[in-house]
Design a protein around this motif. Structure first.
Motif, PDB file in Angstrom:
ATOM      1  N   ALA A 172       7.913   2.706 -15.670  1.00  0.00           N
ATOM      2  CA  ALA A 172       8.206   3.691 -14.614  1.00  0.00           C
ATOM      3  C   ALA A 172       7.649   5.061 -15.002  1.00  0.00           C
ATOM      4  N   ALA A 173       7.839   5.435 -16.270  1.00  0.00           N
ATOM      5  CA  ALA A 173       7.340   6.748 -16.716  1.00  0.00           C
ATOM      6  C   ALA A 173       5.815   6.795 -16.661  1.00  0.00           C
ATOM      7  N   MET A 174       5.162   5.669 -16.987  1.00  0.00           N
ATOM      8  CA  MET A 174       3.687   5.644 -16.954  1.00  0.00           C
ATOM      9  C   MET A 174       3.169   5.768 -15.524  1.00  0.00           C
ATOM     10  N   LEU A 175       3.891   5.160 -14.603  1.00  0.00           N
ATOM     11  CA  LEU A 175       3.510   5.262 -13.189  1.00  0.00           C
ATOM     12  C   LEU A 175       3.676   6.705 -12.710  1.00  0.00           C
ATOM     13  N   LEU A 176       4.763   7.326 -13.109  1.00  0.00           N
ATOM     14  CA  LEU A 176       5.007   8.719 -12.722  1.00  0.00           C
ATOM     15  C   LEU A 176       3.920   9.628 -13.293  1.00  0.00           C
ATOM     16  N   ALA A 177       3.498   9.319 -14.517  1.00  0.00           N
ATOM     17  CA  ALA A 177       2.512  10.166 -15.202  1.00  0.00           C
ATOM     18  C   ALA A 177       1.091   9.899 -14.729  1.00  0.00           C
ATOM     19  N   ASP A 178       0.888   8.908 -13.844  1.00  0.00           N
ATOM     20  CA  ASP A 178      -0.476   8.512 -13.478  1.00  0.00           C
ATOM     21  C   ASP A 178      -1.277   8.178 -14.733  1.00  0.00           C
ATOM     22  N   ALA A 179      -0.645   7.492 -15.674  1.00  0.00           N
ATOM     23  CA  ALA A 179      -1.283   7.217 -16.965  1.00  0.00           C
ATOM     24  C   ALA A 179      -2.515   6.336 -16.773  1.00  0.00           C
ATOM     25  N   ARG A 180      -3.461   6.484 -17.692  1.00  0.00           N
ATOM     26  CA  ARG A 180      -4.641   5.609 -17.719  1.00  0.00           C
ATOM     27  C   ARG A 180      -4.493   4.704 -18.934  1.00  0.00           C
ATOM     28  N   LEU A 181      -4.647   3.413 -18.722  1.00  0.00           N
ATOM     29  CA  LEU A 181      -4.408   2.436 -19.779  1.00  0.00           C
ATOM     30  C   LEU A 181      -5.749   1.867 -20.246  1.00  0.00           C
ATOM     31  N   GLU A 182      -6.028   2.046 -21.546  1.00  0.00           N
ATOM     32  CA  GLU A 182      -7.277   1.507 -22.104  1.00  0.00           C
ATOM     33  C   GLU A 182      -6.988   0.111 -22.627  1.00  0.00           C
ATOM     34  N   VAL A 183      -7.734  -0.866 -22.141  1.00  0.00           N
ATOM     35  CA  VAL A 183      -7.530  -2.237 -22.597  1.00  0.00           C
ATOM     36  C   VAL A 183      -8.833  -2.754 -23.190  1.00  0.00           C
TER      37      VAL A 183
ATOM     38  N   VAL B 254      -7.552   1.043 -16.874  1.00  0.00           N
ATOM     39  CA  VAL B 254      -6.824   0.689 -15.649  1.00  0.00           C
ATOM     40  C   VAL B 254      -5.817   1.803 -15.378  1.00  0.00           C
ATOM     41  N   ASP B 255      -5.776   2.286 -14.138  1.00  0.00           N
ATOM     42  CA  ASP B 255      -4.749   3.268 -13.767  1.00  0.00           C
ATOM     43  C   ASP B 255      -3.394   2.578 -13.708  1.00  0.00           C
ATOM     44  N   ALA B 256      -2.360   3.300 -14.123  1.00  0.00           N
ATOM     45  CA  ALA B 256      -1.015   2.714 -14.058  1.00  0.00           C
ATOM     46  C   ALA B 256      -0.704   2.232 -12.635  1.00  0.00           C
ATOM     47  N   ALA B 257      -1.215   2.955 -11.630  1.00  0.00           N
ATOM     48  CA  ALA B 257      -0.943   2.586 -10.230  1.00  0.00           C
ATOM     49  C   ALA B 257      -1.479   1.193  -9.902  1.00  0.00           C
ATOM     50  N   ASP B 258      -2.498   0.740 -10.660  1.00  0.00           N
ATOM     51  CA  ASP B 258      -3.096  -0.578 -10.389  1.00  0.00           C
ATOM     52  C   ASP B 258      -2.655  -1.632 -11.406  1.00  0.00           C
ATOM     53  N   PHE B 259      -1.814  -1.232 -12.352  1.00  0.00           N
ATOM     54  CA  PHE B 259      -1.527  -2.129 -13.481  1.00  0.00           C
ATOM     55  C   PHE B 259      -0.389  -3.107 -13.190  1.00  0.00           C
ATOM     56  N   PHE B 260       0.640  -2.638 -12.473  1.00  0.00           N
ATOM     57  CA  PHE B 260       1.845  -3.463 -12.287  1.00  0.00           C
ATOM     58  C   PHE B 260       1.714  -4.262 -10.990  1.00  0.00           C
ATOM     59  N   TRP B 261       1.586  -5.568 -11.130  1.00  0.00           N
ATOM     60  CA  TRP B 261       1.285  -6.424  -9.975  1.00  0.00           C
ATOM     61  C   TRP B 261       2.524  -7.062  -9.375  1.00  0.00           C
TER      62      TRP B 261
ATOM     63  N   MET C 219       7.091  -8.916 -13.929  1.00  0.00           N
ATOM     64  CA  MET C 219       6.470  -9.231 -15.221  1.00  0.00           C
ATOM     65  C   MET C 219       5.032  -9.711 -15.074  1.00  0.00           C
ATOM     66  N   SER C 220       4.333  -9.119 -14.138  1.00  0.00           N
ATOM     67  CA  SER C 220       2.944  -9.498 -13.898  1.00  0.00           C
ATOM     68  C   SER C 220       2.096  -8.230 -13.849  1.00  0.00           C
ATOM     69  N   THR C 221       0.970  -8.252 -14.582  1.00  0.00           N
ATOM     70  CA  THR C 221       0.132  -7.056 -14.658  1.00  0.00           C
ATOM     71  C   THR C 221      -1.341  -7.414 -14.486  1.00  0.00           C
ATOM     72  N   ALA C 222      -2.152  -6.361 -14.471  1.00  0.00           N
ATOM     73  CA  ALA C 222      -3.606  -6.529 -14.316  1.00  0.00           C
ATOM     74  C   ALA C 222      -4.280  -6.978 -15.614  1.00  0.00           C
ATOM     75  N   LEU C 223      -3.509  -7.081 -16.696  1.00  0.00           N
ATOM     76  CA  LEU C 223      -4.101  -7.441 -17.994  1.00  0.00           C
ATOM     77  C   LEU C 223      -4.550  -8.910 -17.990  1.00  0.00           C
ATOM     78  N   GLU C 224      -5.796  -9.146 -18.416  1.00  0.00           N
ATOM     79  CA  GLU C 224      -6.268 -10.536 -18.554  1.00  0.00           C
ATOM     80  C   GLU C 224      -5.681 -11.124 -19.831  1.00  0.00           C
ATOM     81  N   GLU C 225      -5.640 -12.471 -19.914  1.00  0.00           N
ATOM     82  CA  GLU C 225      -4.961 -13.094 -21.064  1.00  0.00           C
ATOM     83  C   GLU C 225      -5.646 -12.830 -22.403  1.00  0.00           C
TER      84      GLU C 225
ATOM     85  N   ASP D 198      10.343  -5.593  -7.336  1.00  0.00           N
ATOM     86  CA  ASP D 198       9.744  -6.476  -8.350  1.00  0.00           C
ATOM     87  C   ASP D 198       8.876  -5.713  -9.343  1.00  0.00           C
ATOM     88  N   ARG D 199       8.734  -4.409  -9.118  1.00  0.00           N
ATOM     89  CA  ARG D 199       7.971  -3.545 -10.029  1.00  0.00           C
ATOM     90  C   ARG D 199       8.394  -2.102  -9.755  1.00  0.00           C
ATOM     91  N   PRO D 200       8.113  -1.179 -10.685  1.00  0.00           N
ATOM     92  CA  PRO D 200       8.389   0.226 -10.361  1.00  0.00           C
ATOM     93  C   PRO D 200       7.452   0.663  -9.248  1.00  0.00           C
TER      94      PRO D 200
END
Ligand code: FAD
Length: 276
Positions: A128-139, A148-155, A158-164, A218-220
């Motif tokens: 939730a805090a990462m979404l509020l912060a508009d955090a950018r996630l380096e994967v 990936v922007d936090a706004a696009d990360f939480f699908w 318990m499902s995210t944009a991260l590949e396995e 189902d997600r923040p």
């Protein structure tokens, strides 16, 4: 119950970890960070990874720095460090405060900010805090990196944009301007339990208010109608905010009226805290 047998690897560098994951992910290999969510799930045999890749020895993932405009957190920074770090408390006090609501001392001492974000529990504070912060996630995977922007990360739940085969490496948060006010509130049966509903609010001077709700869907999610209500009138009254939260919650798929009322109460308190 104890986990099923697995192979265990303890890489000491990110390249090695990414290569191990690339070789094993297709068969269910997983990375382990603090183990505070993964180990219980393995104990209950909800997951049975045949291979565990421990990120605990990967030094690149534990650094934390402020570059003037951004605060950058390695994925393996613990929640306890987020809560107590003078850097985080200075540049992102809301994040430090939110971290104090995560579980108990033992959980915060082992659990990591990256693990919490990847685990993506809809009631968790760090996503939730990462979404509020508009955090950018380096994967990172064995074949490259992406952001990936936090706004696009939480699908979803318990499902995210991260590949396995990808590892979350770093989270980068733009530091809010001086004079930014904030509020954070959640309701749980006991302090340290997962939130039944929670909200975070950021009021940058002269900027658009930001509001995030968690624990209800189902997600923040960003509460866009509530943000607009606060942008139109920073002193918006309780009834106006309640109606806006209701619309936001419905758009996020929350049907339970009691849950929406609880969420509205949390948003009101977070907004009140920020406006004081
Ligand atoms: C009793 C109890 C109470 C709790 N209460 C709360 C609470 O109130 N609020 C809250 O938010 N959480 C709570 N938690 C969960 C806790 O915060 C976990 O630590 C966190 O969700 C996961 O972090 P971890 O580092 O332990 O990750 P792990 O358990 O090691 O991993 C979780 C998942 O993320 C993956 N993963 C981890 N790191 C990475 C990475 N860098 N890249 C790619 N994948 C990765 C793993 O493969 C796994 O699938 C609680 C846990 C317990 C046991």
């Amino acid at each position: 119950m104890k986990p099923a047998m697995m192979e265990y690897y303890a890489p000491t560098g990110l390249d090695e970890a990414a290569t191990l994951l690339a070789e094993t992910a297709e068969d269910g290999g997983k990375v382990i960070a603090g183990g505070q969510s993964l180990i219980p799930m393995m104990n209950f045999r909800l997951v049975r990874p045949p291979v565990l890749i421990d990120l605990g020895g990967v030094a690149e993932l534990t650094s934390m720095e402020a570059t003037g405009s951004h605060l950058s957190l390695g994925a393996m920074v613990t929640t306890a460090t987020v809560a107590s770090s003078s850097l985080v408390r200075r540049d992102w006090p809301l994040l430090a405060h939110a971290a104090t609501w995560v579980g108990h001392d033992q959980i915060r001492n082992r659990g990591t900010v990256g693990g919490s974000v990847v685990h993506a529990d809809p009631s968790a504070e760090m996503p939730a805090a990462m979404l509020l912060a508009d955090a950018r996630l380096e994967v990172r995977s064995a074949t490259g990196s992406r952001t990936v922007d936090a706004a696009d990360f939480f699908w979803g739940y318990m499902s995210t944009a991260l590949e396995e085969d990808e590892i979350l490496v770093r989270l980068s948060l733009e530091i809010p301007p001086p004079g930014t006010r904030w509020g954070f509130r959640e309701f749980a049966q006991r302090h340290g339990d997962f939130a039944e509903a929670g909200a975070a609010c950021l009021l940058p001077p002269g900027g658009r208010p930001r509001v995030v709700a968690f624990g209800a869907a189902d997600r923040p999610f960003r509460a866009a109608e509530t943000e607009s209500a606060l942008a139109a009138d920073p002193a918006a009254d309780a009834e106006t905010l309640r109606r806006a939260v209701s619309r936001d919650a419905e758009q996020a798929g929350v049907a339970d009226r009691a849950k929406i009322r609880l969420l509205a109460a949390m948003v009101l308190r977070a907004a009140e805290m920020a406006r004081q």
